[in-house]
Motif scaffolding. Structure first.
Motif, PDB file in Angstrom:
ATOM      1  N   TYR A  69       0.830  -1.216   0.000  1.00 14.41           N
ATOM      2  CA  TYR A  69       0.000   0.000   0.000  1.00 14.41           C
ATOM      3  C   TYR A  69       0.858   1.257   0.000  1.00 14.41           C
ATOM      4  CZ  TYR A  69      -4.224  -2.780   0.938  1.00 14.41           C
ATOM      5  OH  TYR A  69      -5.272  -3.662   0.840  1.00 14.41           O
ATOM      6  N   LEU A  70       1.959   1.218   0.738  1.00 11.69           N
ATOM      7  CA  LEU A  70       2.826   2.384   0.821  1.00 11.69           C
ATOM      8  C   LEU A  70       3.417   2.727  -0.544  1.00 11.69           C
ATOM      9  CD1 LEU A  70       3.942   4.375   2.959  1.00 11.69           C
ATOM     10  CD2 LEU A  70       5.945   2.875   3.153  1.00 11.69           C
ATOM     11  N   GLU A  71       3.842   1.709  -1.276  1.00  9.95           N
ATOM     12  CA  GLU A  71       4.404   1.926  -2.605  1.00  9.95           C
ATOM     13  C   GLU A  71       3.383   2.518  -3.567  1.00  9.95           C
ATOM     14  OE1 GLU A  71       5.890  -1.843  -3.795  1.00  9.95           O
ATOM     15  OE2 GLU A  71       7.563  -1.840  -2.355  1.00  9.95           O
ATOM     16  N   ARG A  72       2.120   2.202  -3.333  1.00  4.93           N
ATOM     17  CA  ARG A  72       1.048   2.709  -4.200  1.00  4.93           C
ATOM     18  C   ARG A  72       0.406   3.969  -3.631  1.00  4.93           C
ATOM     19  NH1 ARG A  72       2.447  -1.998  -4.969  1.00  4.93           N
ATOM     20  NH2 ARG A  72       2.177  -3.176  -6.908  1.00  4.93           N
ATOM     21  N   ARG A  73       1.050   4.522  -2.638  1.00  9.71           N
ATOM     22  CA  ARG A  73       0.638   5.787  -2.024  1.00  9.71           C
ATOM     23  C   ARG A  73      -0.776   5.724  -1.419  1.00  9.71           C
ATOM     24  NH1 ARG A  73       4.176   9.613  -2.949  1.00  9.71           N
ATOM     25  NH2 ARG A  73       2.716  11.319  -2.499  1.00  9.71           N
ATOM     26  N   ASN A  74      -1.166   4.523  -1.037  1.00 13.20           N
ATOM     27  CA  ASN A  74      -2.420   4.374  -0.302  1.00 13.20           C
ATOM     28  C   ASN A  74      -2.055   4.421   1.182  1.00 13.20           C
ATOM     29  OD1 ASN A  74      -4.840   3.658   0.892  1.00 13.20           O
ATOM     30  ND2 ASN A  74      -5.251   1.928  -0.481  1.00 13.20           N
ATOM     31  N   ALA A 109      -4.338   2.933   4.187  1.00 11.77           N
ATOM     32  CA  ALA A 109      -4.320   1.467   4.243  1.00 11.77           C
ATOM     33  C   ALA A 109      -2.983   0.971   4.774  1.00 11.77           C
ATOM     34  CB  ALA A 109      -4.588   0.886   2.859  1.00 11.77           C
ATOM     35  N   ALA A 110      -1.909   1.623   4.359  1.00 11.92           N
ATOM     36  CA  ALA A 110      -0.578   1.241   4.846  1.00 11.92           C
ATOM     37  C   ALA A 110      -0.472   1.451   6.351  1.00 11.92           C
ATOM     38  CB  ALA A 110       0.491   2.050   4.117  1.00 11.92           C
ATOM     39  N   ILE A 111      -0.961   2.586   6.823  1.00  8.02           N
ATOM     40  CA  ILE A 111      -0.913   2.887   8.258  1.00  8.02           C
ATOM     41  C   ILE A 111      -1.651   1.823   9.064  1.00  8.02           C
ATOM     42  CG2 ILE A 111      -1.822   4.482  10.010  1.00  8.02           C
ATOM     43  CD1 ILE A 111      -1.100   6.764   8.040  1.00  8.02           C
ATOM     44  N   ASN A 112      -2.801   1.370   8.567  1.00  7.80           N
ATOM     45  CA  ASN A 112      -3.565   0.346   9.278  1.00  7.80           C
ATOM     46  C   ASN A 112      -2.750  -0.931   9.462  1.00  7.80           C
ATOM     47  OD1 ASN A 112      -5.859   1.892   9.652  1.00  7.80           O
ATOM     48  ND2 ASN A 112      -6.825   1.215   7.739  1.00  7.80           N
ATOM     49  N   ALA A 155       3.799  11.775   4.776  1.00 11.26           N
ATOM     50  CA  ALA A 155       3.200  11.923   3.450  1.00 11.26           C
ATOM     51  C   ALA A 155       1.800  12.523   3.541  1.00 11.26           C
ATOM     52  CB  ALA A 155       3.153  10.573   2.740  1.00 11.26           C
ATOM     53  N   LEU A 156       1.106  12.217   4.624  1.00 17.49           N
ATOM     54  CA  LEU A 156      -0.253  12.749   4.816  1.00 17.49           C
ATOM     55  C   LEU A 156      -0.246  14.097   5.537  1.00 17.49           C
ATOM     56  CD1 LEU A 156      -2.172   9.487   5.868  1.00 17.49           C
ATOM     57  CD2 LEU A 156      -2.357  10.702   3.690  1.00 17.49           C
ATOM     58  N   GLY A 157       0.918  14.528   5.985  1.00 15.49           N
ATOM     59  CA  GLY A 157       0.993  15.791   6.710  1.00 15.49           C
ATOM     60  C   GLY A 157       0.569  15.691   8.156  1.00 15.49           C
TER      61      GLY A 157
END
Length: 292
Positions: free
Chosen positions: A192-197, A200-203, A231-233
């Motif tokens: 998910y992180l690689e796809r900038r989601n 979902a990655a954080i979960n 990345a999300l600020g």
């Protein structure tokens, strides 16, 4: 109206004719007479229990595990609910385990635990069941249902039989299994992180930190949280993740990466007390600061 009775002589002749056909005729007689008592002969095993047990052991020695399981299964059926049956059922589970028929070993172990929960060998049956799941744990790229069942079985063993001779090995394998489950979460989180989601990655990384913080994946999970939050600020959570990482793993290369990432944003590691991360690691940062 006058009732007509059947000719008793004729009926007797028919029944005698049916029996005269042979055994099949007598069966037919029983079938038309619902009030006849069925004779149920007692089934007496042809082979003594100790002989069946010895035959099973002999096949085990020859590494004929399938044949051994069959013999022990015959013993279990022939001498149901006896002590021989109890021993045979456990040996059926063990034979299947050694023969790598793990699902059959699980079934036999479960039956043993259902029938003999207070037996002195119940801990071993639980161990066989847990290990049969453990032996089927796949690599982290695949579904981890077996890993979860193995973990549950091993934990139950430790909880129910803490003084058994299998408890120490179960504890070691619990840690390995938890590491496996954490590895699966990390793999999905990186995807998910690689796809900038990032949510979902954080979960996924959050699950690793919350459930598997004693595994080798905890360091990377904390650093990945810094990446995703930055990345999300959401800088406060990023700073807290870095602070937790630094206090628990100060020499980790993952901490160095997290620290550099924060510095590039003009920030530094700092705990936010209202953060979920602060609650997960409650007291860890405070105790470390006091010690310094």
């Amino acid at each position: 109206m006058r009732l007509i009775h059947p000719n008793r002589g004729a009926m007797a002749a028919v029944l005698l004719a049916l029996c005269g056909v042979g055994l099949g005729g007598c069966d037919a007689l029983d079938s038309i007479n619902p009030f006849a008592e069925k004779y149920k002969p007692e089934v007496v095993p042809d082979v003594p229990a100790d002989k069946l047990y010895s035959e099973g052991l002999a096949r085990m020695e020859d590494k004929d595990y399938e044949g051994a399981a069959k013999k022990f299964g015959e013993l279990d059926k022939a001498y149901s609910y006896s002590d021989w049956s109890r021993r045979a059922l456990l040996m059926t589970a063990y034979s299947n385990y050694e023969g790598q028929k793990y699902d059959d070993a699980i079934s036999a172990s479960k039956r043993y635990l259902q029938r003999h929960p207070a037996s002195k060998d119940a801990a071993y049956a639980q161990y066989l069941m847990a290990m049969s799941h453990y032996k089927q744990i796949p690599d982290v790229t695949r579904d981890q249902d077996r890993s979860e069942k193995a973990l549950a079985g091993l934990q139950e063993l430790v909880q129910k039989y803490p003084t058994s001779e299998y408890a120490a090995d179960a504890k070691a394998k619990i840690q390995i299994t938890r590491d496996q489950l954490a590895g699966k979460e990390m793999e999905v989180g990186r995807f998910y992180l690689e796809r900038r989601n990032f949510p979902a990655a954080i979960n996924r990384f959050r699950d690793v930190v919350s459930k598997y913080q004693t595994t080798r994946h905890a360091e990377e999970a904390l650093e990945r949280l810094v990446e995703a939050y930055m990345a999300l600020g959401i800088t406060a959570e990023a700073q807290t993740a870095a602070a937790v990482l630094g206090h628990n793993f100060p020499d980790s290369p993952w901490y160095k990466d997290a620290f550099a990432l924060l510095q590039n944003g003009g920030l530094e590691p700092r705990e936010e007390k209202t953060s979920w991360l602060s609650k997960v690691y409650r007291g860890v940062i405070g105790r470390t600061a006091e010690a310094q």
